[in-house]
Design an enzyme around this catalytic site. Sequence first.
Site, short mmCIF file in Angstrom:
data_model
loop_
_atom_site.label_atom_id
_atom_site.label_comp_id
_atom_site.label_asym_id
_atom_site.label_seq_id
_atom_site.Cartn_x
_atom_site.Cartn_y
_atom_site.Cartn_z
CD GLU A 22 9.75 13.60 10.62
OE1 GLU A 22 8.68 12.97 10.69
OE2 GLU A 22 10.80 13.10 10.18
CD GLN A 34 4.49 17.84 4.84
OE1 GLN A 34 3.71 16.91 4.89
NE2 GLN A 34 5.34 18.09 5.82
CE LYS A 36 -1.90 3.14 1.77
NZ LYS A 36 -1.86 4.52 1.22
CB VAL A 55 0.32 6.42 10.75
CG1 VAL A 55 0.02 5.14 9.99
CG2 VAL A 55 -0.63 7.53 10.31
N GLY A 56 2.26 5.14 12.96
CA GLY A 56 3.09 4.03 13.44
C GLY A 56 2.60 3.46 14.76
CD GLU A 72 13.44 2.40 10.31
OE1 GLU A 72 13.79 3.39 10.98
OE2 GLU A 72 13.83 1.25 10.57
CB CYS A 115 13.23 10.03 7.86
SG CYS A 115 14.04 8.86 6.82
N GLY A 159 6.70 6.06 7.89
CA GLY A 159 5.77 7.18 7.86
C GLY A 159 5.80 7.93 9.18
CB SER A 160 3.40 10.27 10.60
OG SER A 160 2.20 9.53 10.59
P1 NDP Z 1 1.55 8.96 7.17
O1 NDP Z 1 2.17 8.25 8.29
O2 NDP Z 1 0.13 9.40 7.30
O3 NDP Z 1 1.63 8.08 5.82
C1 NDP Z 1 2.57 7.06 5.58
C2 NDP Z 1 1.87 5.89 4.91
O4 NDP Z 1 0.91 5.34 5.83
C3 NDP Z 1 1.07 6.26 3.67
O5 NDP Z 1 1.08 5.19 2.76
C4 NDP Z 1 -0.33 6.46 4.24
O6 NDP Z 1 -1.35 6.35 3.26
C5 NDP Z 1 -0.39 5.31 5.23
N1 NDP Z 1 -1.37 5.48 6.28
C6 NDP Z 1 -1.96 6.61 6.71
N2 NDP Z 1 -2.82 6.34 7.71
C7 NDP Z 1 -2.79 5.00 7.91
C8 NDP Z 1 -3.44 4.12 8.81
N3 NDP Z 1 -4.31 4.57 9.71
N4 NDP Z 1 -3.16 2.81 8.76
C9 NDP Z 1 -2.27 2.33 7.85
N5 NDP Z 1 -1.63 3.12 6.97
C10 NDP Z 1 -1.87 4.45 7.00
O7 NDP Z 1 2.45 10.20 6.80
P2 NDP Z 1 2.06 11.41 5.85
O8 NDP Z 1 2.35 11.03 4.49
O9 NDP Z 1 0.66 11.91 6.10
O10 NDP Z 1 3.06 12.51 6.39
C11 NDP Z 1 2.77 13.16 7.61
C12 NDP Z 1 4.05 13.42 8.37
O11 NDP Z 1 4.68 12.18 8.67
C13 NDP Z 1 5.09 14.20 7.61
O12 NDP Z 1 4.87 15.56 7.68
C14 NDP Z 1 6.34 13.76 8.31
O13 NDP Z 1 6.51 14.51 9.48
C15 NDP Z 1 6.07 12.32 8.68
N6 NDP Z 1 6.68 11.37 7.72
C16 NDP Z 1 7.88 10.85 8.03
C17 NDP Z 1 8.51 10.02 7.14
C18 NDP Z 1 9.84 9.46 7.45
O14 NDP Z 1 10.45 8.85 6.58
N7 NDP Z 1 10.35 9.66 8.65
C19 NDP Z 1 7.92 9.68 5.85
C20 NDP Z 1 6.64 10.29 5.62
C21 NDP Z 1 6.06 11.08 6.53
P3 NDP Z 1 -1.91 7.69 2.56
O15 NDP Z 1 -0.80 8.28 1.81
O16 NDP Z 1 -2.97 7.18 1.68
O17 NDP Z 1 -2.41 8.57 3.67
#
Ligand code: NDP
Length: 484
Positions: A382, A330, A174, A231-232, A249, A283, A227-228
């Site tokens: 962050e 963003q 996904k 959500v993690g 991560e 990140c 991701g964030s």
């Molecule tokens: P998210 O954590 O929302 O998204 C990361 C992934 O998780 C995407 O594929 C997203 O899908 C999916 N996701 C979102 N909600 C859920 C859920 N409830 N259950 C399972 N999967 C889910 O990050 P964002 O893209 O919204 O970014 C927000 C913030 O997160 C950024 O501003 C940054 O601070 C941080 N971030 C950090 C990263 C890193 O590498 N450290 C990478 C990306 C973000 P979808 O895109 O469809 O929402």
Amino acid sequence: MTMMNTELYIDGRWTAGTTEIENWNPSDVSDLIGLYSQASADQLDEALAAARRAQPIWWAAGIQKRHDVLMGIGTELMARAAEIGRIVAREEGKPLAEGTGEVYRAGQFFTYFAAEVLRNQGDLAESVRPGVEIDVRREPVGVVAIVSPWNFPVATPAWKIAPALAFGNAVVWKPANLTPASAVALTEVIARQDIPAGLFNLVTGPGRDVGQRLVESRDVDAISFTGSVPVGRGIAASAVTNMTKVQMEMGSKNPMIVMDDADLDLAVGHAAGAAFGGTGQKCTAASRLIVHSAIHDAFVEKLVVAAQAYKVGHALDEGTQIGPVVSESQLTQNMDYVTLAQQEGAELLYGGTRLDRPTEGYFMAPTVFAGTRNDMRINREEMFAPITCVIKADSYDQALTIANDSEFGLTAGIMTRSLSRASHFRANMRAGCVMVNLPTAGTDYHVPFGGRGASSFGPREQGRYAAEFYTTVKTAYVAAGTPE
Ligand code: NDP
């Protein structure tokens, strides 16, 4: 520019989703990249069932087959890096050179893990019981769910998909909904290989719907997420409920210490590159610059000059060094942090503004704040923005204390000519990756990557350490003289 309407990839077939989303170019909001399918709950279930069927077939196919498939994917990605990199640049907003480099790097993850397939060797042990032989082997975990972000839309999934397949697992992926075109491009490369139907599945859709269902599914054996933090946390909770293996991560607040004996120009170059590269949406970005008071003013002056010199523009324009922010939300969040920083008493030395360019996009000036304290929210949270904050420190000890004062611990750097300080930093900095006289961003593909604290959870990614997550160990006891 061309439109790229595309579908899901489930059980070896491209399939339309039940709804579609529009995918717009952040460098030019009049450029509709395409319409992208969104998976339904039934389609997700179909993908999971297909993965379950395919996984044992793939495992039984043996190491030569798995090696060849991974090598084929990696070679194609490297050969088509410029072409696919253009899709990444158009959709995510990173400059073309960065997009191309990312796809090439993704190829390297596959060729690296192609070789790791051949190194999946176990251990032999003697038993404490005479006449008993023991061996320890790694076996696949089964069906792996991969949830990936938009900031490295090809490289991040590649460093998850490659080891997953290398060690005999099936994948349901996904990707982020902001970058479906990159996901489709990577999937096309994988799908071109001769692999069992269902071994690899792409299910695009909203995180809160498709993503959540995927990570909560009992049909998943392991979840790899980037991701964030919020959500993690949710994913970790559902993984514990289901007893699913999990690796994550997440956020960071990477410090770079600049000591009074540092090569100042090198320090400024590394700090600016790590803070503003990828529009700060990494990140590994350098977001807290902890600078010794003896060189603070000179450093800050040069940093501002470096920030001013960056060419911000359309990701596909020649000469662009910083592309747009990925999305309107963003960018709004970034501007809110600029306001917050000033309310907290930080001094805005450069940037902090939206920029107008010939095309309408989410352009933001690289931004430097000085006079910041480590307890300010801008130094705790962050931001994922082209914003960096300078914190003054009077000594190395104070700088190290500040650097370690964070809930995160992904990467950390020091700029110094002192070997003893560098050695002390390396040993005492609580971070997954420490950099000496190097930027905080920029890691290799054959060694582990990950952090501490709220930055990471579960086993490390990449390099041979990836085996820990993508395999499960089996210990076999065999009586040597067992009758037929
Ligand atoms: P998210 O954590 O929302 O998204 C990361 C992934 O998780 C995407 O594929 C997203 O899908 C999916 N996701 C979102 N909600 C859920 C859920 N409830 N259950 C399972 N999967 C889910 O990050 P964002 O893209 O919204 O970014 C927000 C913030 O997160 C950024 O501003 C940054 O601070 C941080 N971030 C950090 C990263 C890193 O590498 N450290 C990478 C990306 C973000 P979808 O895109 O469809 O929402």
